[in-house]
Design an enzyme around this catalytic site. Structure first.
Site, PDB file in Angstrom:
ATOM      1  N   HIS A 119       9.489  -1.275  -0.824  1.00 40.77           N
ATOM      2  CA  HIS A 119       8.820  -0.347  -1.740  1.00 40.77           C
ATOM      3  C   HIS A 119       9.672   0.919  -1.947  1.00 40.77           C
ATOM      4  CE1 HIS A 119       5.160   1.817  -3.334  1.00 40.77           C
ATOM      5  NE2 HIS A 119       5.884   2.849  -2.936  1.00 40.77           N
ATOM      6  N   HIS A 123      11.870   2.689  -5.230  1.00 38.18           N
ATOM      7  CA  HIS A 123      11.898   4.046  -5.791  1.00 38.18           C
ATOM      8  C   HIS A 123      13.337   4.521  -5.934  1.00 38.18           C
ATOM      9  CE1 HIS A 123       7.681   4.967  -5.914  1.00 38.18           C
ATOM     10  NE2 HIS A 123       7.486   4.906  -4.611  1.00 38.18           N
ATOM     11  N   HIS A 129       5.651   4.027  -9.211  1.00 37.75           N
ATOM     12  CA  HIS A 129       4.543   3.204  -8.731  1.00 37.75           C
ATOM     13  C   HIS A 129       4.002   2.306  -9.835  1.00 37.75           C
ATOM     14  CE1 HIS A 129       3.692   6.113  -5.206  1.00 37.75           C
ATOM     15  NE2 HIS A 129       4.405   5.074  -4.807  1.00 37.75           N
TER      16      HIS A 129
END
Lengths: 172, 72
Positions: A119, A123, A129
């Site tokens: 995750h 980024h 998101h």
């Protein structure tokens, strides 16, 4: 100079990464495997190539911190915030931080570092998101079996929008 | 399956118990008197702001990423 001006992405396909320090409750080798597997998730569907470096500067810098750590985004102890990362067009491109106070693991006990790292590295590659709950970029943590984990169609579409698809010549 | 740490279960039980007052199953609803239903509805409206606080409380205690949405 490695950042595309105006676009939230790196303007090169070979990125170096470095693990600056390690959490208390995982062996360094397990941390290395988790981070390697996390970057591989993204390189498997794009032309991106990741190379780990042991010293010096790197494009993506992975480190573990606790509480306030001088980037303006303090951690909050066990639970809650697990990590954060800076987008390529931010002031700290490639910086990936994990909360050192979490119980990190390579399994389903505590928080699986591979899943959270996938995750956060998303980024650092330029993804924000996702509202899609099946996406690894959904903001809250869900456990998946790391052995069978795959990116969702949403993740693949969004990362390929930034970096393109993996060419057959890229596949070893 | 989400894997919240053990410490978070207390918070989730609290929220689950709170919501259960208002969102009863179809089997349970007919068992309530009209008066009880009215009382629950009034309590729901009275606690409207508390409800938002609790939703925020639940969100903050859920394991999550610290990157704010839409932020660079």
């Amino acid at each position: 100079t490695s950042i595309s001006p105006g676009r939230c992405k790196w303007n090169k396909h070979t990125l170096t990464y470095r693990i600056i320090n390690y959490p208390h409750d995982m062996k360094p080798s397990a941390v290395k495997d988790s981070i390697y597997n996390a970057v591989s998730i993204w390189s498997n569907v794009t032309p991106l190539i990741f190379q780990q470096v042991q010293n010096g500067d790197a494009d993506i810098k992975v480190s573990f911190w606790q509480w306030a750590h001088e980037d303006g985004w303090p951690f909050d102890g066990p639970g809650g915030i697990l990590g954060h990362a800076f987008l390529p067009n931010s002031g700290n491109p490639g910086v990936v931080h994990f909360d050192k106070n979490e119980h990190w693991s390579a399994s389903d006990t505590g928080y699986n570092l591979f899943l959270v790292a996938t995750h956060e590295i998303g980024h650092s590659l330029g993804l924000q998101h996702s509202g899609n709950q099946s996406s690894i970029m959904y903001p809250t943590y869900w456990y998946h079996d790391p052995r069978t984990f795959q990116l969702s169609a949403d993740d693949i579409q969004r990362i390929q929008h930034l970096y393109g698809e993996k060419c057959s010549s890229d596949i070893p | 399956v989400p894997v919240p740490p053990a410490a978070d279960h207390k918070g989730w039980d609290f929220v689950e118990g709170y919501f259960h007052q208002f969102f009863l199953t179809k089997k349970e609803s007919p068992l309530l008197t009209q008066e009880t239903q009215t009382q629950l509805l009034q309590q729901f409206h009275r606690n409207g702001t508390d409800l938002l606080d609790m939703q925020m409380h639940a969100l903050l205690h859920q394991p999550h990423c610290g990157v704010p949405d839409g932020s660079d």
